[in-house]
Design an enzyme around this catalytic site. Structure first.
Site, PDB file in Angstrom:
ATOM      1  N   GLY A  18       0.819  -1.203   0.000  1.00  0.00           N
ATOM      2  CA  GLY A  18       0.000   0.000   0.000  1.00  0.00           C
ATOM      3  C   GLY A  18       0.850   1.249   0.000  1.00  0.00           C
ATOM      4  N   GLY A  20       0.333   5.707   0.301  1.00  0.00           N
ATOM      5  CA  GLY A  20      -0.582   6.819   0.497  1.00  0.00           C
ATOM      6  C   GLY A  20       0.171   8.107   0.684  1.00  0.00           C
ATOM      7  N   GLY A  21      -0.573   9.149   1.102  1.00  0.00           N
ATOM      8  CA  GLY A  21       0.036  10.457   1.224  1.00  0.00           C
ATOM      9  C   GLY A  21       1.097  10.539   2.295  1.00  0.00           C
ATOM     10  N   MET A  22       1.036   9.656   3.294  1.00  0.00           N
ATOM     11  CA  MET A  22       1.987   9.734   4.398  1.00  0.00           C
ATOM     12  C   MET A  22       3.121   8.730   4.278  1.00  0.00           C
ATOM     13  SD  MET A  22      -0.458  10.357   7.678  1.00  0.00           S
ATOM     14  CE  MET A  22       0.977  10.264   8.742  1.00  0.00           C
ATOM     15  N   VAL A  25       3.164   1.065   3.018  1.00  0.00           N
ATOM     16  CA  VAL A  25       2.953  -0.079   3.898  1.00  0.00           C
ATOM     17  C   VAL A  25       3.540  -1.306   3.209  1.00  0.00           C
ATOM     18  CG1 VAL A  25       1.285  -1.501   5.154  1.00  0.00           C
ATOM     19  CG2 VAL A  25       0.850   0.948   4.821  1.00  0.00           C
ATOM     20  N   LYS A  40       4.589   0.082   8.417  1.00  0.00           N
ATOM     21  CA  LYS A  40       4.196   1.357   7.803  1.00  0.00           C
ATOM     22  C   LYS A  40       5.375   2.314   7.917  1.00  0.00           C
ATOM     23  CE  LYS A  40       0.460   4.589   7.324  1.00  0.00           C
ATOM     24  NZ  LYS A  40      -0.987   4.727   7.501  1.00  0.00           N
ATOM     25  N   ASP A 141      -9.630  10.425  11.761  1.00  0.00           N
ATOM     26  CA  ASP A 141      -9.575  10.211  10.308  1.00  0.00           C
ATOM     27  C   ASP A 141     -10.295   8.907   9.956  1.00  0.00           C
ATOM     28  OD1 ASP A 141      -8.978  10.792   7.668  1.00  0.00           O
ATOM     29  OD2 ASP A 141      -7.031   9.804   7.719  1.00  0.00           O
TER      30      ASP A 141
END
Length: 752
Positions: A18, A20-22, A25, A40, A141
């Site tokens: 995975g 994402g913006g941060m 993973v 992560k 969130d």
């Protein structure tokens, strides 16, 4: 990062799963413990304005990670470790086998989920939020991408505290021109949009947005741009979900709309209230009657039918009026959603004695290696596997078993006998056998699954331990409590070593061990162990969590076995009170605790008060479950016994006759409950001096028990003693002596 990178000398990154913006993973291997985890990796911190800022960010990360790691709930993703490596902050979490809700919706073409699934997910998320809010944690969130549904239906919340960290590091998206740090606009509360301080009620609003999308296929404000979405959250009432989908139940629509109230004070008080409302609104499962005998006996476990049922995330927890097993899906999730990558079995001998060939790193087929199965065939079996699980949740265990056996055979042909999906279906087939009373068949099936999982996954893998724990439960149902104790003790040692002493599955195993100690005639150890488990569950899950209450119930039961009835009564009263508050006054578990209050009062000689308890309980059970429900009849049986203790034998006899007639019609003439009522008729007749009629009833009970249980079963022998006593009262002493001798002979035989 390369897929061979080793973080902190321990976690080897294997596959990117995975981004994402941060950050990213990765699926990784914990080289120290030999288990697979998810890592992560947050994006590098870059160049902050000064060293002080970087230090504050790192400290904030550590603080948030510690908070996440302290959360211990089966509805929250477990955080194992955290740290920093080469400027990259990382979290080590349990590796989940499932799909997040965003992917679940996408994979189904954006269509809404089945109503039963929406309710199931809503219930689980509300319970997980209730727990985290009670720890003082707000998610901030909550969205479909942060909620994962596992293969067995368990739902897990992810990324606690990390969303808040993202705001501090400046990595969240921002709306152009607003200057407001944003998460995902579709799921943000009005107060979050306005930049106000948020509390747990903001999470409730986000939950309402998630449920709206699951139920209708679209978020409540699915508009063209982010600003329009925010204005919708702030100013526009949402359209009722049933205007999009008429078959949604009214109670679910009401809950969703209440969650989406613009003002925080207009929303439900807390997530616990939301969970209670969902539990009260959902349909009760089918009832599988429990056996009642004249002496303490194992009670059935699992979701209790009639009225409402426990939150679905408690599937697999020891629940119900007297739980003794690990329950459906009571362990880390079995695979069942299909292949999520290449499955590589452990190297070892194949059935022919040769070594299995290692997979070719280039991905080319190896001679003798099973070809990759067609994806559509795997997907079809996933759907059928889920259908089997749904049948089980409805209590239709015979049909569920047939589905799982068929799917297991096809998965074995398609994927191989030791593939996790094949073993998942065989595990579920064994569970269905257990639920339909075929304990011996279930034991054999669990043993085969356990042996295969040891070969494929290892002896300490959670799925292996799950199968072995179910073996212990089946052994207990077969009366082999010494063998069950050995298996429980072995599984418990492995769970403590691999998962830790306070992991919910470890505590479940200790609970089962405590119950089995009682079956072994070791009530002091049973009470002591149950008390320790209750304290641990209260600390980890909360004092009113259903698991905690089940163990507190077991503590009370053990006190009764020790003859400490005053303490048992007090404990049952506390459990009944807390269950009424946590689950509702009409929940079957609450009613079960009230029944035990009546039993305890009778044991203490407070029969008049016991009658009041039984009468109120009968009224409530009849209203909630129906006048002919086995639990309603059990309460009526208790009432009859209480009448007899007060010397009101004519009334007691009349009650016993009525209950016996209903039980014979509903359960059958040879059902243990029916025979207990028939014996009560005989007792009443004898107390009224009608010994000849009593003898006829005693003989009917003895003949039925011998036919069903065997001549040497303790219940059969007790019935022969009753018959002999009655003969003695009739002056037929020679016949009575002969019966006594015949009943005593099996008891004196040596045990092999």
């Amino acid at each position: 990062m390369g897929d061979s990178r080793l973080i902190h000398g321990r976690y080897r990154l294997l596959d990117l799963i995975g981004r994402g913006g941060m950050g990213e993973v990765w699926r990784a291997r914990d080289e120290s413990l030999g288990r697979y985890v998810a890592v992560k990796c947050l994006k590098p911190l870059g160049a902050p304005p000064d060293r002080s800022s970087a230090r504050l960010l790192r400290e904030r990360f550590r603080r948030e990670a510690r908070v996440a790691a302290a959360l211990q709930h089966r509805g929250v993703t477990v955080v194992h470790d955290f740290g920093e490596c080469d400027g990259v902050l990382y979290l080590v979490m349990e590796l989940l086998q499932g799909r997040d809700l965003s992917r679940l919706l996408e994979d189904d073409g954006g269509r809404p989920l089945p109503v039963a699934d929406v309710v199931d997910i809503a219930e689980q998320v509300a319970e997980a939020l209730a727990y985290t809010h009670e720890q003082g944690i707000v998610h901030r969130d909550l969205k479909p991408a942060n909620i994962v549904r596992l293969a067995d239906g368990t739902v897990k919340l992810c990324d606690f505290g990390i969303a808040r960290l993202g705001h501090d590091t400046g990595r969240t998206s921002r709306l152009t021109g607003t200057g407001i740090a944003m998460g995902t606009p579709h799921y943000m509360s009005p107060e979050q949009i306005g930049g106000d301080e948020v509390d747990r009620r903001s999470d409730l609003y986000s939950l309402g947005c998630v449920l709206y999308e699951l139920a209708t296929g679209t978020p409540p404000f699915d508009l063209d741009d982010a600003w329009a979405v925010l204005v919708g959250h702030r100013d526009t009432p949402p359209e009722p979900p049933r205007s999009h989908r008429a078959e949604l139940p009214g109670y679910l629509e009401r809950i969703i709309l209440d969650l989406l109230a613009k003002q925080p004070e207009q929303r439900p008080r807390d997530a616990r209230e939301v969970a209670r409302r969902i539990t009260a609104g959902r349909t009760a499962p089918a009832y599988a009657p429990a056996a009642v005998t004249s002496r303490p006996a194992p009670r059935t476990r699992g979701p209790v039918a009639g009225g409402t049922r426990l939150p679905s995330w408690t599937r697999g927890m020891t629940t119900g009026p007297k739980a003794v097993g690990t329950g459906p899906h009571g362990t880390p999730a079995d695979p069942g959603t299909g292949l999520s990558g290449v499955w590589t079995p452990r190297p070892g001998p194949d059935p022919a004695g040769d070594s299995l060939p290692a997979p070719d790193p280039a991905g080319e087929p190896v001679p003798g290696q099973r070809p990759e199965p067609p994806p559509e065939a795997v997907a079809a079996l996933v759907g059928r596997h889920r259908a089997g699980l749904s049948l089980g949740r409805l209590g239709r265990w015979t049909e569920a078993g047939e589905v799982h056996r068929a799917v297991a055979a096809e998965r074995e042909h398609l994927l191989g006998p030791d593939h996790p999906d094949t073993l998942a279906s065989r595990y579920e087939a064994a569970f269905a056998l257990s639920r339909t009373g075929r304990a011996a068949d279930a034991l054999r099936a669990y043993k085969q699954v356990a042996e295969a999982r040891i070969r494929a996954l290892g002896a300490d893998h959670p799925d292996t331990l799950a199968a072995r724990q179910e073996m212990a439960y089946a052994l207990g149902r077969l009366g082999r409590h010494v063998d069950a104790h050995r298996v429980y003790a072995s599984v418990l040692a492995a769970r403590e070593r691999v998962m830790g002493a306070d992991h919910p599955d470890t505590l479940r195993c200790r609970h089962n061990l405590a119950v089995n100690l009682g079956r072994l005639g070791r009530p002091e150890e049973s009470w002591r162990t149950a008390r320790e488990v209750a304290a641990a569950r209260a600390r980890v899950l909360g004092p009113r969590h259903p698991d905690t209450l089940v163990t507190r119930y077991e503590v009370a039961h053990a006190l009764g076995r020790l003859g400490r009835w005053e303490e048992a009564l007090h404990a049952y009263e506390e459990v009944a009170r807390d269950r009424a508050q946590a689950l509702g006054p009409d929940h079957p578990d609450t009613l079960a605790a009230r029944y035990e209050i009546g039993i305890s009062l009778g044991r203490l000689g407070r029969s008049a008060r016991a009658l009041t308890v039984y009468r109120e309980l009968i009224e409530d059970r009849a209203r909630v479950q129906g006048p002919d429900h086995p639990e309603t009849l059990r309460a009526r049986h208790g009432l009859g016994v209480g009448l007899g203790r007060l010397g009101r034998w004519a009334e007691a006899l009349a009650e016993a006759r009525q209950v016996c007639a209903i039980r014979e019609r509903v359960l059958g003439p040879d059902h243990p409950d029916t025979l207990v009522s028939r014996r009560e008729i005989a007792v009443g007749l004898g107390r009224l001096g009608r010994w000849a009629e009593a003898l006829t009833e005693y003989r009917r009970v003895a003949a039925a028990r011998e036919r069903v249980l065997g001549a040497d079963h303790p219940d059969t022998l007790a019935s022969r003693d009753d018959e002999a006593h009655c003969l003695g009262r009739l002056g037929r002493t020679a016949e009575a002596a002969e019966l006594h001798r015949g009943a005593a002979a099996p008891r004196s035989r040596p045990v092999c």
